[in-house]
Design a protein around this motif. Structure first.
Motif, short mmCIF file in Angstrom:
data_model
loop_
_atom_site.label_atom_id
_atom_site.label_comp_id
_atom_site.label_asym_id
_atom_site.label_seq_id
_atom_site.Cartn_x
_atom_site.Cartn_y
_atom_site.Cartn_z
N GLY A 144 10.10 15.72 14.58
CA GLY A 144 9.91 15.10 15.13
C GLY A 144 9.85 13.26 14.19
N THR A 145 9.54 13.44 13.46
CA THR A 145 9.50 12.30 12.00
C THR A 145 10.97 12.48 11.40
OG1 THR A 145 6.70 13.86 11.69
CG2 THR A 145 7.82 12.14 9.58
N GLU A 146 11.51 13.50 10.73
CA GLU A 146 12.74 13.60 10.22
C GLU A 146 13.44 12.49 11.59
OE1 GLU A 146 12.72 17.68 8.15
OE2 GLU A 146 13.30 17.37 9.77
N ARG A 147 13.60 12.80 12.36
CA ARG A 147 13.98 12.69 14.19
C ARG A 147 13.87 11.32 13.61
NH1 ARG A 147 11.86 13.81 19.02
NH2 ARG A 147 10.57 11.72 18.04
N ASP A 148 13.11 10.34 13.97
CA ASP A 148 12.24 8.41 13.62
C ASP A 148 12.78 8.17 12.66
OD1 ASP A 148 11.85 9.87 15.82
OD2 ASP A 148 9.68 9.26 15.56
N THR A 149 12.87 8.75 11.56
CA THR A 149 13.06 7.96 10.14
C THR A 149 14.75 7.86 10.20
OG1 THR A 149 11.32 8.85 8.83
CG2 THR A 149 13.31 8.33 7.49
N LEU A 150 15.26 8.86 10.37
CA LEU A 150 16.58 8.61 10.21
C LEU A 150 16.94 7.57 11.73
CD1 LEU A 150 19.58 9.98 9.70
CD2 LEU A 150 19.75 11.25 11.75
N LEU A 151 17.13 7.28 12.49
CA LEU A 151 16.90 7.13 14.10
C LEU A 151 16.85 5.73 13.21
CD1 LEU A 151 16.30 8.54 16.90
CD2 LEU A 151 18.59 8.26 15.91
N ARG A 152 15.63 5.03 12.94
CA ARG A 152 14.97 4.12 12.05
C ARG A 152 16.26 3.32 10.67
NH1 ARG A 152 10.18 5.03 11.88
NH2 ARG A 152 9.63 4.11 13.52
N GLN A 153 16.56 4.69 9.86
CA GLN A 153 17.78 4.23 9.11
C GLN A 153 18.41 3.39 9.30
OE1 GLN A 153 17.53 8.12 6.92
NE2 GLN A 153 15.88 6.95 5.77
N LEU A 154 19.75 3.91 10.46
CA LEU A 154 20.37 4.02 10.84
C LEU A 154 20.42 2.79 11.20
CD1 LEU A 154 22.02 7.54 13.35
CD2 LEU A 154 22.64 6.50 10.86
N ALA A 155 19.57 2.35 12.41
CA ALA A 155 19.11 1.13 12.80
C ALA A 155 19.30 0.00 11.92
CB ALA A 155 17.76 0.75 14.05
N ASP A 156 18.52 0.19 10.97
CA ASP A 156 18.64 -1.31 9.85
C ASP A 156 19.63 -1.05 8.60
OD1 ASP A 156 15.80 -1.00 9.95
OD2 ASP A 156 15.45 0.25 8.58
N MET A 157 20.63 -0.03 8.82
CA MET A 157 21.33 0.42 8.50
C MET A 157 22.77 -1.03 9.71
SD MET A 157 22.30 1.38 5.62
CE MET A 157 23.88 2.15 4.63
N SER A 158 22.82 -1.41 10.85
CA SER A 158 23.80 -2.18 11.93
C SER A 158 23.34 -3.72 11.84
CB SER A 158 23.13 -0.86 13.18
OG SER A 158 23.09 0.33 12.97
N ARG A 159 23.97 -3.89 12.22
CA ARG A 159 24.17 -5.58 12.10
C ARG A 159 24.21 -5.29 14.12
NH1 ARG A 159 28.94 -9.26 12.16
NH2 ARG A 159 28.15 -10.32 13.85
N PRO A 160 24.15 -6.64 14.52
CA PRO A 160 24.61 -6.84 15.95
C PRO A 160 25.94 -6.21 16.47
CG PRO A 160 22.81 -8.28 15.38
CD PRO A 160 23.65 -8.03 14.33
N GLY A 161 25.60 -5.64 17.40
CA GLY A 161 26.67 -5.40 18.32
C GLY A 161 27.32 -3.92 17.68
N SER A 162 26.34 -2.77 16.72
CA SER A 162 26.59 -1.90 16.38
C SER A 162 26.89 -0.70 17.29
CB SER A 162 26.25 -1.15 15.22
OG SER A 162 26.39 -1.95 13.59
N ARG A 163 27.05 0.15 17.41
CA ARG A 163 26.64 1.41 18.30
C ARG A 163 25.93 2.99 18.08
NH1 ARG A 163 27.06 -2.51 20.50
NH2 ARG A 163 28.98 -3.10 22.81
N LEU A 164 25.73 3.17 18.72
CA LEU A 164 24.91 4.82 18.34
C LEU A 164 25.23 5.71 19.78
CD1 LEU A 164 22.97 7.13 16.60
CD2 LEU A 164 21.63 6.39 18.40
N LEU A 165 25.91 7.03 18.84
CA LEU A 165 25.99 8.23 19.33
C LEU A 165 25.14 9.19 19.85
CD1 LEU A 165 30.26 7.60 20.46
CD2 LEU A 165 28.25 7.12 22.18
N ALA A 166 25.10 9.81 20.52
CA ALA A 166 24.20 11.07 20.00
C ALA A 166 24.06 12.00 21.54
CB ALA A 166 22.57 10.79 20.05
N ASP A 167 23.25 13.19 20.94
CA ASP A 167 23.26 14.56 22.08
C ASP A 167 21.86 15.04 21.46
OD1 ASP A 167 24.75 15.93 20.01
OD2 ASP A 167 24.13 17.63 20.77
N TYR A 168 21.16 15.63 23.03
CA TYR A 168 19.32 15.78 22.58
C TYR A 168 19.45 16.76 23.86
CZ TYR A 168 15.12 15.09 19.59
OH TYR A 168 14.39 14.90 18.73
#
Length: 292
Positions: free
Chosen positions: A186-210
Motif C-alpha cells: 500500500g505504501t509503495e502504491r501510494d508513493t507511485l501514484l503521488r509521484q505520477l500526479a506530481d509529474m503531471s500537468r492538468p489534462g493528464s490521464r492515468l489508466l490502470a487495473d487493480y
C-alpha cells in the motif's frame, strides 16, 4: 517466475537475467499470443509469441492447471482491449506524450496506430527491456511512434532518468500502469501514484487495473495468492474504494468493473460486480485525470 521446483512439477526455466517479478511479463505475453491466435480476438499482437518465448507458455499452462483448473480467464483480453481504446481516445483528444509504467513485454508502441508526433516512454527494469529489445530487433518491427526505453527501478528515483530521456512535464501525459499495482505494498502504491500526479500537468490521464482488498483477502483468492507467493511475486495490496484512494493522491477517477458494458466485449460471462463486494472476482479498471 522462479525456477524453484515447489513439488508441483513443470517448473519453468528462467529467462537469463530476469528476476521472478520481471518474468511475469513472459506469462502476459503468452496470454496475449493466445488471444492473437483466436479467430474472434479482441486485439492483434503479432510480436507476442516471440516475446513469450518458451517460458511464457509454460508459466501460463502451469497456473491454469494448478490454480484456474483449465479455465481461460478473460480478464487479460478484456483489459488489453479496454486500455487500447482508452489510449487511442486520449491520443484523439490531443495527448502526444505517453508513459508505460512497468511496460514489460507490451507492444502497443508497434501495434497501435499513433498520431504523428507521439512519444511513448517505456519504463521497466533494464534487464527486461534488454531482452525485449533484442527480440523486437530480430523481428525487424518498427514502432509507429517515437519509442524510448528508460531502464529504472520504480521503487527508487525513476523521475530523473525519465526527464533525462526527453519526458516533458510541461505537457499533458497519459500514464499506463497495467498489471503492477497489486504487486506493490500500500505504501509503495501510494508513493507511485503521488509521484505520477506530481509529474503531471492538468489534462493528464492515468489508466490502470487493480483488485478489491476484500476480494484479495477472501477464500476465493487463496490458491492464487499462495501460488503467486511461491513463485516469488506475491500480490501485496488491493483497494475497495479506488475513487477515494486516487482522490487523496491527486487524481479524479472513474472505475469500471469487468463485465460492465465498457469492459465486456462479449467475453465476460460473470455478473457485473461492484468494487468491495465480498465473494466476487472484484477486479476493475481505472481511468483518472488531473484536473485544472
Amino acid at each position: 517466475m522462479s525456477s524453484t521446483n515447489s513439488g508441483r512439477g513443470d517448473a519453468a526455466e528462467p529467462e537469463p537475467g530476469l528476476d521472478p517479478l520481471a518474468r511475469t511479463a513472459l506469462w502476459t505475453a503468452a496470454m496475449r499470443a493466445r488471444e492473437h491466435a483466436r479467430p474472434d480476438r479482441l486485439f492483434s499482437e503479432p510480436l507476442a509469441h516471440a516475446l513469450a518465448g518458451d517460458e511464457g507458455p509454460r508459466i501460463m499452462h502451469l497456473f491454469e492447471r494448478d490454480v484456474q483448473r483449465g479455465v481461460e480467464d478473460p480478464a487479460l483480453a478484456v483489459r488489453t482491449r479496454f486500455l487500447d481504446e482508452e489510449l487511442l481516445r486520449h491520443a484523439d483528444r490531443g495527448i502526444r506524450q505517453f508513459v508505460f509504467v512497468a511496460a514489460g513485454m507490451d507492444t502497443r508502441a508497434y501495434r497501435l496506430t499513433w498520431p504523428a508526433g507521439t512519444a511513448v516512454y517505456e519504463l521497466d527494469r533494464p534487464s527486461l527491456l534488454a531482452v525485449k529489445g533484442s527480440v523486437i530487433e530480430a523481428s525487424g518491427a518498427d514502432p509507429g511512434c517515437a519509442r524510448v526505453d528508460v531502464g529504472v527501478d520504480l521503487l527508487a528515483d525513476w523521475q530523473t532518468p525519465l526527464r533525462a530521456a526527453g519526458f516533458d512535464p510541461g505537457v499533458p501525459t497519459a500514464w499506463l500502469v497495467e498489471g503492477l499495482l497489486y504487486f506493490l505494498t500500500g505504501t509503495e502504491r501510494d508513493t507511485l501514484l503521488r509521484q505520477l500526479a506530481d509529474m503531471s500537468r492538468p489534462g493528464s490521464r492515468l489508466l490502470a487495473d487493480y483488485v478489491g482488498q476484500s476480494v484479495l483477502d477472501g477464500p476465493g483468492m487463496r490458491a492464487w495468492r499462495e501460488r503467486m507467493a511461491e513463485q516469488g511475486h506475491p500480490w501485496k495490496s488491493g483497494c475497495d474504494t479506488p475513487e477515494d484512494l486516487l482522490a487523496d493522491l491527486g487524481w479524479s477517477a472513474k472505475v469500471t468493473a469487468y463485465g460492465d458494458p465498457e469492459a465486456d466485449f462479449g467475453r465476460w460471462d460473470h455478473a457485473t460486480i461492484e468494487p468491495g463486494t465480498p465473494g466476487t472476482r472484484g477486479r476493475y479498471l481505472i481511468s483518472a485525470t488531473i484536473d485544472a
